[in-house]
Write a protein that holds these residues in place. Structure first.
Motif, PDB file in Angstrom:
ATOM      1  N   LEU A  71       6.318  -5.748   6.111  1.00 43.68           N
ATOM      2  CA  LEU A  71       6.419  -4.396   5.568  1.00 43.68           C
ATOM      3  C   LEU A  71       5.852  -4.315   4.151  1.00 43.68           C
ATOM      4  O   LEU A  71       6.202  -5.107   3.277  1.00 43.68           O
ATOM      5  N   GLN A  72       4.953  -3.352   3.944  1.00 49.27           N
ATOM      6  CA  GLN A  72       4.454  -3.053   2.607  1.00 49.27           C
ATOM      7  C   GLN A  72       4.590  -1.565   2.321  1.00 49.27           C
ATOM      8  O   GLN A  72       4.477  -0.736   3.237  1.00 49.27           O
ATOM      9  N   ASP A  73       4.816  -1.250   1.051  1.00 45.67           N
ATOM     10  CA  ASP A  73       4.988   0.140   0.612  1.00 45.67           C
ATOM     11  C   ASP A  73       4.519   0.227  -0.835  1.00 45.67           C
ATOM     12  O   ASP A  73       4.393  -0.792  -1.527  1.00 45.67           O
ATOM     13  N   HIS A  74       4.231   1.434  -1.269  1.00 44.97           N
ATOM     14  CA  HIS A  74       3.892   1.651  -2.677  1.00 44.97           C
ATOM     15  C   HIS A  74       5.139   2.053  -3.456  1.00 44.97           C
ATOM     16  O   HIS A  74       5.898   2.924  -3.015  1.00 44.97           O
TER      17      HIS A  74
ATOM     18  N   PRO B 194       0.316  -3.938  -3.605  1.00 48.90           N
ATOM     19  CA  PRO B 194       1.405  -4.883  -3.814  1.00 48.90           C
ATOM     20  C   PRO B 194       1.272  -6.089  -2.888  1.00 48.90           C
ATOM     21  O   PRO B 194       0.699  -6.000  -1.808  1.00 48.90           O
ATOM     22  N   THR B 195       1.800  -7.220  -3.342  1.00 50.39           N
ATOM     23  CA  THR B 195       1.754  -8.445  -2.543  1.00 50.39           C
ATOM     24  C   THR B 195       3.094  -8.780  -1.894  1.00 50.39           C
ATOM     25  O   THR B 195       3.155  -9.647  -1.025  1.00 50.39           O
ATOM     26  N   SER B 196       4.158  -8.117  -2.309  1.00 51.32           N
ATOM     27  CA  SER B 196       5.472  -8.341  -1.696  1.00 51.32           C
ATOM     28  C   SER B 196       5.495  -7.770  -0.283  1.00 51.32           C
ATOM     29  O   SER B 196       4.844  -6.763   0.006  1.00 51.32           O
ATOM     30  N   ARG B 197       6.262  -8.407   0.595  1.00 51.16           N
ATOM     31  CA  ARG B 197       6.413  -7.914   1.969  1.00 51.16           C
ATOM     32  C   ARG B 197       7.883  -7.960   2.370  1.00 51.16           C
ATOM     33  O   ARG B 197       8.594  -8.926   2.093  1.00 51.16           O
TER      34      ARG B 197
ATOM     35  N   ALA C 272      11.972   3.177 -10.648  1.00 55.00           N
ATOM     36  CA  ALA C 272      10.849   3.291  -9.718  1.00 55.00           C
ATOM     37  C   ALA C 272      11.353   3.588  -8.310  1.00 55.00           C
ATOM     38  O   ALA C 272      12.483   3.235  -7.937  1.00 55.00           O
ATOM     39  N   SER C 273      10.494   4.235  -7.524  1.00 58.47           N
ATOM     40  CA  SER C 273      10.891   4.593  -6.169  1.00 58.47           C
ATOM     41  C   SER C 273       9.682   4.533  -5.245  1.00 58.47           C
ATOM     42  O   SER C 273       8.532   4.478  -5.697  1.00 58.47           O
ATOM     43  N   THR C 274       9.953   4.536  -3.957  1.00 55.03           N
ATOM     44  CA  THR C 274       8.895   4.551  -2.967  1.00 55.03           C
ATOM     45  C   THR C 274       8.026   5.803  -3.108  1.00 55.03           C
ATOM     46  O   THR C 274       8.502   6.857  -3.542  1.00 55.03           O
ATOM     47  N   VAL C 275       6.751   5.672  -2.720  1.00 52.06           N
ATOM     48  CA  VAL C 275       5.862   6.818  -2.613  1.00 52.06           C
ATOM     49  C   VAL C 275       5.706   7.185  -1.133  1.00 52.06           C
ATOM     50  O   VAL C 275       4.794   7.906  -0.755  1.00 52.06           O
ATOM     51  N   TYR C 276       6.582   6.641  -0.303  1.00 51.39           N
ATOM     52  CA  TYR C 276       6.698   7.034   1.109  1.00 51.39           C
ATOM     53  C   TYR C 276       5.474   6.613   1.920  1.00 51.39           C
ATOM     54  O   TYR C 276       4.967   7.372   2.734  1.00 51.39           O
TER      55      TYR C 276
END
Length: 535
Positions: free
Chosen positions: A291-294, A389-392, A466-470
């Protein structure tokens, strides 16, 4: 919408009438040779707040249109459980999103090809985009309307473009142009003053064809397998349990629901399935992984001159804007609040743009439950998201019950690279805020001392706010084989016949910007591959 018998046979069943599913429904029914069933868990999108461009401030949190998910408490974000809205309505998230049309950067798609998604490089992506788009300047003849709304944007937005020049970030005519860098007016999926969703662009024309059946309020319970082939699925609708069979089932339920449905059907990590008492039909460890997200950080400022808060922050302003919109379909209510933004470099050492900025001529707060509360006094917002981002993280079912929403583990800021980019994102916003163009109209930051905050405090602010950009992606990603992915370059699930995943979950890596346009592009290319394989 068409009533269906308790058992049906189709050439294709598509799960999810969202950004991808609507594209597939149109393309797969175009020849008239294939019978297609499209299942949507939500209801109709013919609603005022969906069609009104600024209405997403309402639909963002409306339970009737939204799965209303929250991610698990995230250690890196101070244990906060972040709201993750996803569309549960015809059109999916393209019916509740902010309507920004952003292709992404060319290297995003070249990276897809390098990750094992054969045939998904920038050249292929660009050609598909060009076939999909019609631009408001008259170029193109595709079904996706890409509107330049710069003539209707709030005058304060010009300040952001001037500030970008002063900060050395530059400006561009159109952020979707190849090689574009700097800030520009966002292009939007708006047409005639109303949202132009994937349902408007693709599904409405397709519904005139007798070979497409759309069923709303249809909740898929699981897939039916015969050996190593998926032959259909089970769904409930109106209290009735139904079976549908097809030559091929296509999951387009999104980056949360598609892996959930696979896991519920016994397709996924064997240990997880056994933990919940689900028979392992096909051990595929990567289902739900990757899973990746901004994530974006926003800083808000008090303004000395009028912004959109004068319109949207007061009842009288909203009434005036509503009257103008009713007469002309123009004005503040016809323009999404994300007005200026683009791709920029976080520093001279960046080899390519690695931040996306959002500059809004309004200030507001979003509650933990997703309610948007507009400030009454004048203000504006500067926001930055690290592009790649590189986190998953991962998506995992909590039980064998399809009604229970899955566990979303975002695993934010898990790498040193991501923590470093969190700091650099705010550094760029500091630079922008300190330009003469913005300082001349700013009475202060809502967070005192923003201009002087050092790196450690900037990282802590990112963790706290900070929060998700969905933009969830990559949970059924394309790749070379089951050891590193879920589907191959033709979107077929590794080791199974009759099953594909076609939505943002199939991205090998997240793209640099908003994900709605890449999702429609992916679905359009996937439809061509599906038709090739069925001929």
């Amino acid at each position: 919408m068409t009533e269906a018998p308790s058992q049906q046979q189709y050439d294709f069943i598509i799960v999810g009438a969202g950004s991808a599913g609507c594209v597939l429904a149109e393309r797969l029914t175009r020849s008239g040779r294939h019978r297609v069933l499209l299942l949507e868990a939500g209801g109709s999108d013919r609603k005022f707040w969906i069609k009104l461009p600024v209405g997403y401030a309402v639909t963002f949190a409306r339970a009737a249109l939204n799965w209303g998910d929250h991610a698990a408490p995230d250690v890196a974000l101070n244990g906060r459980s972040i709201y993750w809205p996803r569309g549960r309505v015809v059109g999916g998230s393209s019916s509740i999103n902010a309507m920004a049309y952003v292709r992404g950067l060319p290297h995003d798609f070249d990276d897809w090809a390098r990750a094992g998604a054969e045939g998904w490089n920038w050249t292929k992506a660009r050609d598909t985009y060009q076939a999909l788009e019609t631009h408001s300047d008259g170029t193109g003849d595709g079904p996706v309307w890409v509107q330049d709304l710069s003539d209707q944007m709030h005058p304060f937005s010009d300040r952001f473009l001037q500030a970008a020049q002063e900060a050395g970030l530059g400006t561009a005519k159109d952020m979707n142009a190849e090689g574009a860098e700097g800030l520009s007016h966002y292009r939007s999926t708006v047409r005639g003053g109303m949202r132009w969703s994937s349902a408007d662009a693709f599904l409405r024309p397709a519904l005139r064809r007798p070979n497409l059946t759309l069923l709303t309020r249809a909740e898929v319970q699981g897939l039916d397998l015969e050996g190593a082939r998926v032959v259909g699925l089970q769904y409930t609708r109106g209290g009735q349990r139904c079976t549908a069979r097809a030559g091929e089932v296509i999951l387009s339920a999104g980056a949360i629901n598609s892996p959930q449905l696979l896991q519920l059907s016994g397709i996924g990590p064997a240990d997880l399935l056994r933990e919940h008492g689900i028979e392992v039909r096909h051990n595929l460890p990567q289902v739900g992984e990757g899973l990746q997200d901004h994530l974006a950080i926003s800083w808000q400022f008090h303004a000395r001159e009028q912004t959109l808060n004068a319109v949207l922050g007061t009842l009288s302003g909203r009434l005036r804007a509503g009257a103008a919109y009713a007469l002309t379909r123009r004005g503040p209510l016809s323009v999404p609040v994300n007005q200026i933004g683009g791709f920029v470099r976080s520093g001279a050492d960046a080899q390519a743009p690695n931040l996306q900025l959002f500059c809004n001529p309004a200030s507001y707060e979003i509650t933990p439950k997703g309610k948007v509360v507009m400030d009454r006094q004048q203000g504006y917002l500067l926001s930055a998201q690290p592009c790649r981002p590189t986190s998953r993280g991962r998506i995992r079912i909590r039980s064998a019950d399809p009604r229970e929403r899955p566990l979303i583990e975002a695993n934010s800021l898990a790498t040193p690279e991501d923590r470093g980019m969190a700091v650099r994102a705010s550094r760029v916003l500091q630079r922008l805020a300190e330009t003469p163009a913005l300082k001349a109209v700013t009475s202060g930051c809502k967070t005192k001392g923003f201009a002087d905050i050092e790196d450690e405090a900037l990282l802590e602010a990112f963790r706290a706010r900070a929060s998700t950009v969905y933009h969830p992606t990559c949970t059924c990603r394309m790749g070379e084989g089951p050891q590193d992915s879920v589907v191959d370059g033709r979107l077929r699930v590794h080791g199974l016949a009759g099953l594909r995943v076609v939505d943002a979950s199939a991205f090998p890596n997240i793209t640099s910007g908003n994900t709605n346009a890449p999702t429609m592009m992916l679905a359009a290319r996937a439809a061509d591959l599906i038709l090739q394989d069925s001929s």
